[in-house]
Design an enzyme around this catalytic site. Structure first.
Site, mmCIF file in Angstrom:
data_model
loop_
_atom_site.group_PDB
_atom_site.id
_atom_site.type_symbol
_atom_site.label_atom_id
_atom_site.label_comp_id
_atom_site.label_asym_id
_atom_site.label_seq_id
_atom_site.Cartn_x
_atom_site.Cartn_y
_atom_site.Cartn_z
ATOM 1 C CD GLU A 143 -6.221 20.819 -17.850
ATOM 2 O OE1 GLU A 143 -5.148 20.235 -18.095
ATOM 3 O OE2 GLU A 143 -6.880 21.423 -18.726
ATOM 4 C CE LYS A 202 -3.486 17.501 -20.566
ATOM 5 N NZ LYS A 202 -3.751 18.954 -20.416
ATOM 6 C CB CYS A 204 -7.497 19.193 -20.849
ATOM 7 S SG CYS A 204 -7.860 20.707 -21.793
#
Length: 386
Positions: free
Chosen positions: A137, A210, A247
């Site tokens: 990331e 995300k 993540c």
């Protein structure tokens, strides 16, 4: 498909009759995924002699029923008699294998140096046979979300942009798919934490923005990132159908489920996760175990491979900051960890994914089959407290 001698003498009559009596209705509107943008449709055909047969063909998913009828009416290949033992042909491609690569790296303060490192490690992974390669990331910089600083917005870039252009060239050169996590500047004041899927020809296959954005000590991501608006997606690539989350998404079973339901055989998680140094002694092992257990559970619950690529090393003040714990890993659909990187060193992992194994696991643990989708409406509420 194999012909049966006992029905060959009927073929001419059936095909002639089919022009006068088109097919009636689909048995399976979408039987199974058969390629990018297509489905395998199984159609029932009744002729004027009262015989029923099935035809299976790949068509665009948007094809109207009337068009399917016209296609079947003009078929000049044998049908499958509904009474024959082979009336259920293979509806999905034969299982196959491909290799995934994970890059675990230290991130320096110089974005150009980080990009050079990433390019080098992508090459390493490809030389080891990796066909899909995932970077950590926000690998182009140190993890700036430890603080709220407007100057950090200058790290953002458009997509396509310098990072995706450079990695696209490398992807094409090594003929591998690359998953690149970038700080996307979508517009003035609108930024995303985005995973870009670059296909093996260097083109941008798609984006995942995300969806779950944390706001915790030293993880102040809500200051920087607008929540994703593209949903949970899977992408057809040269190596296969894959999905990527980012993540904090890895803690949410809904995200993994929806990406798997979109057809992903592998879930990739570009990651930047580590210890608050003062917590490491007391909670460190439990935190890493929880992180890995959660993702292994996604693999088991959805019958998919899971691959998490983390960074490594200490970033921030010497007496604070974050110590990223590495431990990048790949697990199979049974939750077995196939390979894991060290906690304190850079690494390139290359692991084979076997879709025949995935098929076997799903047959024995058919969780997707047994889901009670009629009973899950309440999942869209924050809490079921009345």
């Amino acid at each position: 498909m194999p012909r049966h001698p006992q029905r060959d003498d009927r073929l001419g009559r059936r095909h002639a009759a089919r022009r006068e009596v088109p097919c009636t209705s689909p048995l399976d509107a979408v039987h199974a995924y058969a390629g990018p943008g297509t489905c395998a449709a199984t159609l029932q055909i009744d002729d004027d002699a009262g015989a029923t047969s099935l035809a299976t063909l790949s068509v665009p998913v948007s094809t109207p029923i009337a068009v399917l009828q016209a296609i079947v009416a003009d078929l000049d290949c044998p049908c499958i008699d509904s009474r024959d033992p082979d009336r259920h042909p293979r509806a999905v491609p034969a299982p196959r294998r491909f290799r995934v690569g994970l890059v675990q790296m230290r991130c320096a303060s110089d974005p150009a140096a980080n990009l050079d490192t990433a390019i080098d490690r992508v090459g390493q992974a490809a030389r080891q046979g990796a066909q899909v390669i995932c970077l950590p990331e926000l690998f182009r910089s140190q993890y700036f979300c430890q603080r709220e600083d407007h100057a950090c917005f200058d790290l953002a870039e458009p997509v396509p942009g310098p990072t995706t252009d450079a990695l696209g060239r490398v992807a094409k050169e090594v003929s591998a798919v690359v998953i690149a996590s970038v700080f996307e500047r979508r517009a003035a004041g609108v930024y995303h934490n985005t995973a870009v899927v670059l296909d093996a020809d260097g083109s941008v296959r798609g984006l995942y923005r995300k969806m779950h954005i944390p706001d915790d000590p030293l993880y102040y991501e809500k200051f920087y990132f607008t929540p994703g608006d593209l949903g949970f997606r899977a992408f057809d690539t040269a190596a296969g159908r894959i999905g990527t989350l980012v993540c904090w998404d890895q803690w949410y079973p809904e995200a993994a489920r929806l990406t798997a339901l979109a057809g992903a055989d592998v879930l990739f998680y570009p990651t930047a996760i580590g210890w608050h140094p003062r917590e490491k002694a007391e909670h460190g092992e439990a935190q890493v175990a929880a992180w890995q257990t959660m993702q292994r559970a996604h693999a088991i619950a959805n019958g998919v491979y899971v691959a998490a690529a983390n960074r490594v090393g200490h970033e921030g003040p010497a007496d604070g900051g974050l110590e990223f714990w590495g431990a990048s890993f790949v697990c199979d659909p049974f939750g077995v960890v196939l390979q894991e990187a060290p906690r304190d060193a850079e690494a390139v992992l290359v692991v084979e994914c076997d879709l025949a194994h995935q098929e076997e696991v799903r047959r024995n643990w058919p969780f997707l089959r047994d889901r009670r989708i009629d009973a899950y409406a309440a999942i869209t509420k924050r809490l079921n407290d009345g």
